[in-house]
Design a protein around this motif. Structure first.
Motif, PDB file in Angstrom:
ATOM      1  N   ARG A 149     -11.115   6.539   0.989  1.00 52.28           N
ATOM      2  CA  ARG A 149     -11.613   6.346   2.353  1.00 52.28           C
ATOM      3  C   ARG A 149     -12.271   4.980   2.437  1.00 52.28           C
ATOM      4  NH1 ARG A 149     -14.360  12.170   1.654  1.00 52.28           N
ATOM      5  NH2 ARG A 149     -12.482  13.446   1.853  1.00 52.28           N
ATOM      6  N   GLU A 150     -12.339   4.454   3.624  1.00 54.18           N
ATOM      7  CA  GLU A 150     -12.851   3.092   3.782  1.00 54.18           C
ATOM      8  C   GLU A 150     -14.250   2.937   3.188  1.00 54.18           C
ATOM      9  OE1 GLU A 150     -12.929  -0.410   7.186  1.00 54.18           O
ATOM     10  OE2 GLU A 150     -12.633   1.686   7.772  1.00 54.18           O
ATOM     11  N   HIS A 151     -15.077   3.952   3.337  1.00 54.58           N
ATOM     12  CA  HIS A 151     -16.448   3.835   2.832  1.00 54.58           C
ATOM     13  C   HIS A 151     -16.519   3.908   1.299  1.00 54.58           C
ATOM     14  CE1 HIS A 151     -16.208   8.340   3.171  1.00 54.58           C
ATOM     15  NE2 HIS A 151     -16.832   8.252   2.002  1.00 54.58           N
ATOM     16  N   ASP A 152     -15.387   4.195   0.633  1.00 52.69           N
ATOM     17  CA  ASP A 152     -15.351   4.206  -0.832  1.00 52.69           C
ATOM     18  C   ASP A 152     -15.145   2.808  -1.419  1.00 52.69           C
ATOM     19  OD1 ASP A 152     -15.407   7.070  -0.966  1.00 52.69           O
ATOM     20  OD2 ASP A 152     -13.223   7.120  -0.663  1.00 52.69           O
ATOM     21  N   ASP A 204     -16.575  -0.160  -1.559  1.00 54.73           N
ATOM     22  CA  ASP A 204     -17.611  -0.860  -2.335  1.00 54.73           C
ATOM     23  C   ASP A 204     -17.717  -0.271  -3.743  1.00 54.73           C
ATOM     24  OD1 ASP A 204     -18.180  -2.590  -0.268  1.00 54.73           O
ATOM     25  OD2 ASP A 204     -19.965  -1.493   0.420  1.00 54.73           O
ATOM     26  N   SER A 239     -13.445  -8.397  -2.386  1.00 54.51           N
ATOM     27  CA  SER A 239     -13.362  -7.420  -1.297  1.00 54.51           C
ATOM     28  C   SER A 239     -12.145  -7.652  -0.412  1.00 54.51           C
ATOM     29  CB  SER A 239     -14.649  -7.435  -0.476  1.00 54.51           C
ATOM     30  OG  SER A 239     -14.904  -8.726   0.041  1.00 54.51           O
ATOM     31  N   ARG A 257      -9.316  -4.918   0.111  1.00 54.27           N
ATOM     32  CA  ARG A 257      -9.023  -4.461   1.462  1.00 54.27           C
ATOM     33  C   ARG A 257      -7.513  -4.567   1.745  1.00 54.27           C
ATOM     34  NH1 ARG A 257     -11.322  -1.834   6.056  1.00 54.27           N
ATOM     35  NH2 ARG A 257      -9.441  -1.644   7.303  1.00 54.27           N
ATOM     36  N   TYR A 287      -6.006  -1.661   0.195  1.00 54.97           N
ATOM     37  CA  TYR A 287      -6.337  -0.489   1.004  1.00 54.97           C
ATOM     38  C   TYR A 287      -5.389  -0.382   2.202  1.00 54.97           C
ATOM     39  CZ  TYR A 287      -9.059   2.437   4.235  1.00 54.97           C
ATOM     40  OH  TYR A 287      -9.458   3.408   5.123  1.00 54.97           O
ATOM     41  N   GLU A 293     -13.284  11.944  -7.547  1.00 55.92           N
ATOM     42  CA  GLU A 293     -14.680  12.153  -7.166  1.00 55.92           C
ATOM     43  C   GLU A 293     -15.252  13.283  -8.013  1.00 55.92           C
ATOM     44  OE1 GLU A 293     -16.795  12.007  -2.926  1.00 55.92           O
ATOM     45  OE2 GLU A 293     -15.625  13.840  -3.217  1.00 55.92           O
TER      46      GLU A 293
END
Length: 200
Positions: A9-12, A14, A32, A36, A39, A49
């Protein structure tokens, strides 16, 4: 501990970037923008996870991906259809528990209903015999070698034939396609086909 293998997911991102750049000499450092780009373009991008913590990830692409890695291009030049594993990283504290094999089983389950080959590379400079042995025990064979640019390291280019693919091709891909079920669905890529090229 509860383990989940799921789409990134995008918030993963970092956490994935931090894992990538702490992985050591076997994984190329990235930034990054490049992450990206992966991604946005990777056909397979999943994380492990563990109790809410990102313990690892694997990124893979098919031949139509917008990606300029020299190793990816080598496979494009030699094979029509494949899934290319660009990188796999497992956090140090989670190594030695079979998570790498779990990832490879998962990406193979994605690949074998779509393509005849699963491909990747391993560094020969410096050579890591554990990595070479790991891939050998999973059925990968060397199909070539190259240097990554004039001053880059030498790599061994590996491929694994997927014996399930002829069955799938004959019964599904040559007809109406794969069944419309969630576990066979393609990953949604946020900017499919629209991202700028980024060099690995």
């Amino acid at each position: 501990m509860a383990l989940a293998i799921r789409d990134v997911r995008e918030h993963d991102l970092d956490a994935v970037l931090a894992l990538n750049n702490a992985a050591g000499t076997g994984i190329l450092v990235t930034d990054s923008a490049r992450l990206r780009h992966l991604y946005d373009n990777a056909h397979y991008f999943r994380v492990a996870e563990m109790d809410g913590v990102i313990a690892g990830f694997l990124i893979a692409l098919r031949p139509d991906a917008n990606y300029t890695s020299p190793n990816f291009h080598w496979f494009q030049d030699h094979y029509e259809s494949f899934v290319y594993i660009d990188r796999i990283v497992v956090a140090p504290e989670y190594r030695g528990h079979g998570l790498g094999r779990v990832f490879y089983c998962d990406v193979q389950s994605y690949a074998e209903v779509r393509v005849p080959l699963l491909t990747c590379e391993v560094f020969l400079e410096p050579r890591d015999d554990m990595v070479v042995l790991f891939h050998g025990t999973l059925g990968f064979q060397e199909v070539g070698q190259q240097k990554m640019g004039a001053k880059g390291p030498k790599v061994s280019l590996l491929a694994k034939e997927l014996p399930s693919f002829p069955f799938v091709r004959e019964r599904y891909l040559d007809g109406d396609g794969l069944p419309d079920v969630s576990w066979l669905a393609e990953r949604h890529r946020p900017c499919e086909g629209a991202a700028q090229e980024v060099r690995a």
